[in-house]
Design a protein around this motif. Structure first.
Motif, PDB file in Angstrom:
ATOM      1  N   SER A  79       0.845  -1.190   0.000  1.00 25.31           N
ATOM      2  CA  SER A  79       0.000   0.000   0.000  1.00 25.31           C
ATOM      3  C   SER A  79       0.894   1.259   0.000  1.00 25.31           C
ATOM      4  O   SER A  79       2.080   1.162   0.292  1.00 25.31           O
ATOM      5  N   THR A  80       0.321   2.420  -0.355  1.00 24.28           N
ATOM      6  CA  THR A  80       1.135   3.643  -0.342  1.00 24.28           C
ATOM      7  C   THR A  80       0.524   4.716   0.542  1.00 24.28           C
ATOM      8  O   THR A  80      -0.702   4.764   0.741  1.00 24.28           O
ATOM      9  N   PHE A  81       1.392   5.581   1.048  1.00 23.57           N
ATOM     10  CA  PHE A  81       0.983   6.676   1.928  1.00 23.57           C
ATOM     11  C   PHE A  81       1.272   7.986   1.190  1.00 23.57           C
ATOM     12  O   PHE A  81       2.373   8.186   0.652  1.00 23.57           O
ATOM     13  N   TYR A  82       0.276   8.855   1.177  1.00 18.25           N
ATOM     14  CA  TYR A  82       0.417  10.130   0.448  1.00 18.25           C
ATOM     15  C   TYR A  82       0.862  11.242   1.396  1.00 18.25           C
ATOM     16  O   TYR A  82       0.212  11.495   2.405  1.00 18.25           O
ATOM     17  N   CYS A  83       2.000  11.895   1.096  1.00 15.59           N
ATOM     18  CA  CYS A  83       2.396  13.064   1.895  1.00 15.59           C
ATOM     19  C   CYS A  83       2.042  14.300   1.095  1.00 15.59           C
ATOM     20  O   CYS A  83       2.433  14.404  -0.071  1.00 15.59           O
ATOM     21  N   GLU A  84       1.406  15.219   1.702  1.00 17.16           N
ATOM     22  CA  GLU A  84       0.965  16.424   0.995  1.00 17.16           C
ATOM     23  C   GLU A  84       2.144  17.365   0.744  1.00 17.16           C
ATOM     24  O   GLU A  84       2.196  18.071  -0.247  1.00 17.16           O
ATOM     25  N   ASN A  85       3.083  17.387   1.697  1.00 24.80           N
ATOM     26  CA  ASN A  85       4.324  18.161   1.551  1.00 24.80           C
ATOM     27  C   ASN A  85       4.099  19.599   1.086  1.00 24.80           C
ATOM     28  O   ASN A  85       4.761  20.077   0.146  1.00 24.80           O
ATOM     29  N   ILE A  86       3.176  20.288   1.705  1.00 21.74           N
ATOM     30  CA  ILE A  86       2.898  21.674   1.320  1.00 21.74           C
ATOM     31  C   ILE A  86       4.191  22.491   1.322  1.00 21.74           C
ATOM     32  O   ILE A  86       4.948  22.454   2.289  1.00 21.74           O
ATOM     33  N   GLY A  87       4.439  23.181   0.253  1.00 24.49           N
ATOM     34  CA  GLY A  87       5.679  23.974   0.140  1.00 24.49           C
ATOM     35  C   GLY A  87       6.716  23.259  -0.712  1.00 24.49           C
ATOM     36  O   GLY A  87       7.672  23.850  -1.189  1.00 24.49           O
ATOM     37  N   PHE A  88       6.519  21.955  -0.903  1.00 27.01           N
ATOM     38  CA  PHE A  88       7.413  21.220  -1.803  1.00 27.01           C
ATOM     39  C   PHE A  88       6.552  20.350  -2.717  1.00 27.01           C
ATOM     40  O   PHE A  88       5.498  20.801  -3.154  1.00 27.01           O
ATOM     41  N   ILE A 464       5.903  22.768  -7.572  1.00 21.32           N
ATOM     42  CA  ILE A 464       6.268  23.260  -6.239  1.00 21.32           C
ATOM     43  C   ILE A 464       5.435  24.498  -5.911  1.00 21.32           C
ATOM     44  O   ILE A 464       4.835  24.607  -4.829  1.00 21.32           O
ATOM     45  N   LEU A 465       5.356  25.411  -6.899  1.00 26.09           N
ATOM     46  CA  LEU A 465       4.621  26.651  -6.661  1.00 26.09           C
ATOM     47  C   LEU A 465       3.147  26.384  -6.363  1.00 26.09           C
ATOM     48  O   LEU A 465       2.540  27.016  -5.502  1.00 26.09           O
ATOM     49  N   SER A 466       2.581  25.386  -7.093  1.00 29.43           N
ATOM     50  CA  SER A 466       1.162  25.108  -6.892  1.00 29.43           C
ATOM     51  C   SER A 466       0.933  24.445  -5.531  1.00 29.43           C
ATOM     52  O   SER A 466      -0.185  24.405  -5.027  1.00 29.43           O
ATOM     53  N   ASN A 467       2.007  23.932  -4.937  1.00 37.28           N
ATOM     54  CA  ASN A 467       1.875  23.274  -3.640  1.00 37.28           C
ATOM     55  C   ASN A 467       2.280  24.193  -2.484  1.00 37.28           C
ATOM     56  O   ASN A 467       2.462  23.751  -1.377  1.00 37.28           O
ATOM     57  N   PHE A 468       2.498  25.471  -2.828  1.00 35.49           N
ATOM     58  CA  PHE A 468       2.726  26.452  -1.764  1.00 35.49           C
ATOM     59  C   PHE A 468       1.365  26.858  -1.217  1.00 35.49           C
ATOM     60  O   PHE A 468       0.378  26.904  -1.948  1.00 35.49           O
ATOM     61  N   ASN A 469       1.359  27.186   0.051  1.00 39.17           N
ATOM     62  CA  ASN A 469       0.058  27.421   0.669  1.00 39.17           C
ATOM     63  C   ASN A 469      -0.038  28.819   1.254  1.00 39.17           C
ATOM     64  O   ASN A 469      -0.692  29.036   2.231  1.00 39.17           O
ATOM     65  N   PHE A 470       0.705  29.756   0.643  1.00 39.34           N
ATOM     66  CA  PHE A 470       0.586  31.061   1.277  1.00 39.34           C
ATOM     67  C   PHE A 470       0.068  32.128   0.324  1.00 39.34           C
ATOM     68  O   PHE A 470      -0.149  31.870  -0.869  1.00 39.34           O
ATOM     69  N   THR A 471      -0.061  33.309   0.872  1.00 41.00           N
ATOM     70  CA  THR A 471      -0.677  34.385   0.114  1.00 41.00           C
ATOM     71  C   THR A 471       0.204  34.796  -1.051  1.00 41.00           C
ATOM     72  O   THR A 471       1.391  34.489  -1.071  1.00 41.00           O
ATOM     73  N   LYS A 472      -0.398  35.524  -1.987  1.00 36.38           N
ATOM     74  CA  LYS A 472       0.340  35.986  -3.163  1.00 36.38           C
ATOM     75  C   LYS A 472       1.569  36.776  -2.763  1.00 36.38           C
ATOM     76  O   LYS A 472       2.646  36.610  -3.332  1.00 36.38           O
TER      77      LYS A 472
END
Ligand code: MAN
Length: 485
Positions: A79-88, A464-472
């Motif tokens: 089985s696999t585990f998904y890491c969201e890794n926000i920012g990367f 990477i950019l699409s996985n960033f979670n901060f403001t513009k």
């Protein structure tokens, strides 16, 4: 103890999720969450028709045969585990790595039981990678421009080589014709010399003047030296007997056309028969007729009227011999050069023949006490040891394979793989010997820079950019501007 703890925490989380309306399941990619919907208290295993109670999701027990009910624990093999890794970059890791005490996801989400502390390093890593990408993009951009120059150089070189090849082919053809002509003239002149000598003999015979160093003279001298009357009488008889054949001999000479052997033979026959000056004159005319066909000889004969100076003739022959030797050595040189150029065209120079301009470019580096010399598409050396001759390409013209180098002591012939990496200039980055007598080089060159590589870098940056979670505002302050990429 541990499964009980996992179960308690998981159940609690499930309850919280359900109560708070949170639509997430640990270890599942949010885009696939709809597959994990609670269907009337059941979870439908993803790759089979099996269904299990919804409460058995992530309960640290493998219920589905395909292991899909445990995306957030290590309970199911495969089985696999998904890491969201926000920012990367988000990633899937084997679920066996979940809670194994090693931080695998940069956000630390795989170690959710807290056996080990995994601080979230994704933004830091993401930022560093974006900076690297920015540098790489700059290199690829420069490399692509440089590659255009290299491509032009290669086409110029190819055109120059083609021209040279054509020029050599024409020169060789012309020289071959000239060589044949000169050789013919040389052979004929040698014959002419012999014929003249025979003619002189004939003249001498008719005036009773004998020379002693020629075959015709020998025949005659033999006859004359037997000083008995009988033989003299027989000579006279022969001369008398030959008289009716004068015209026949003369016709024979005419029939000889330009065949010197034939002329020589006829001349000798005639001289043997003590021919008259009538025949000799005809012979002489014939010599001048065909001698005048030769420019070199004609030059020497100019002004000499009807008399042929055998010394001058010999000079002509020597001169022709020299010309022949020069022609032949020139031909040899041109043929070798032509072969060398033809050999150039027998090599694969990659897409758009871009590597042609790099052929024979040699790069050198000293590493671990050895001096390495790599001549692209040609040969590799370690000091004076041959590490292989260029044999073939691999991996879409990004690896040069060199084979059949100096044999290794008690082992195979040395061989080398040259890995090409996009860069602005041709430089050896690293040399290694991963196995005995098998070498690896890492070399930068603009020849392998590609638009595809640029696209891959940009795609990675976008991910990477699409996985960033901060403001513009935060984004523009933290990450490189898009137009820089
Ligand atoms: C030389 C070098 C080495 C190689 C040994 C094998 O010392 O070519 O790279 O490993 O020979 O005997």
């Amino acid at each position: 103890m541990r499964p009980v703890l996992v179960f308690v925490i998981s159940t609690l989380l499930l309850v919280i999720q359900e109560t708070c309306g949170l639509n997430t399941v640990r270890g599942v990619n949010p885009k696939q969450m709809r597959l994990y919907e609670n269907k009337e208290g059941f979870f439908h295993c993803l790759n089979s028709s099996q269904k299990v109670p919804y409460s058995s999701l992530n309960d640290d027990f493998c219920d589905c045969d395909d292991g899909t009910d445990e995306p957030g624990t290590a309970a199911c093999d495969g089985s696999t585990f998904y890491c969201e890794n926000i920012g990367f970059v988000p990633m899937n890791i084997p679920s066996s790595q979940v809670n194994d005490g090693i931080c695998d996801c940069c956000d630390g989400s795989d170690e959710w039981l807290g056996y080990v502390e995994c601080p979230n390093r994704c933004v830091q890593i993401g930022k560093r990678r974006l900076e690297q990408i920015l540098d790489e993009v700059k290199t690829v951009k420069k490399g692509l421009n440089k590659r255009e120059e290299l491509k032009n150089l290669s086409s110029l070189r190819a055109a120059a080589l083609h021209n040279k090849m054509k020029f050599l082919q024409v020169s060789i053809q012309e020289a071959e014709v000239l060589e044949r002509k000169t050789k013919k003239e040389f052979d004929w002149l040698e014959h002419v010399l012999k014929v003249i000598q025979a003619r002189e003999l004939a003249m001498n015979v008719s005036t009773g003047n004998f020379s002693s160093n020629s075959s015709v003279a020998d025949i005659i001298t033999d006859r004359e030296s037997s000083n008995d009357t009988e033989s003299m009488n027989s000579l006279q008889i022969e001369e008398h007997e030959m008289t009716p054949n004068y015209e026949k001999n003369s016709d024979e000479i005419d029939r000889c056309s330009w065949q010197t052997d034939c002329i020589l033979e006829t001349c000798q026959n005639v001289s043997k028969a003590y021919t008259s000056s009538h025949i000799l004159l005809r012979l002489q005319k014939l010599f001048f007729d065909f001698l005048s066909k030769f420019p070199v000889l004609s030059k020497f004969l100019a002004g000499s009227q009807r008399e042929i100076d055998t010394e001058i003739l010999q000079l002509c022959i020597n001169n022709l011999q020299e010309q022949l030797e020069n022609l032949r050595s020139g031909l040899e040189r041109n043929r070798t050069e032509l072969e060398r150029i033809q050999q150039y065209f027998s090599v694969d120079y990659g897409p758009e023949s871009v590597f042609l301009a790099l052929r024979d470019t040699c790069l050198e580096v000293t590493s671990q006490g050895y001096h390495y010399k790599l001549c692209l598409l040609s040969q590799v050396f370690q000091d004076s040891i041959n590490l292989g001759k260029f044999s073939r390409w691999d991996s879409n013209h990004t690896k040069m394979i060199f084979m059949d180098g100096t044999p290794c002591w008690n082992g195979p012939a040395r061989s080398t793989i040259v890995n090409l990496i996009c860069g602005v200039n041709e430089t050896i980055l690293k040399v290694s010997e991963p196995a005995k007598c098998q070498y690896q080089f890492w070399v930068t060159t603009c020849a392998v820079c590609s638009v595809d590589e640029m696209k891959k870098l940009r795609d990675e940056a976008s991910l990477i950019l699409s996985n960033f979670n901060f403001t513009k505002e935060q984004k523009s302050a933290t990450v490189p501007k898009h137009d820089e990429l």
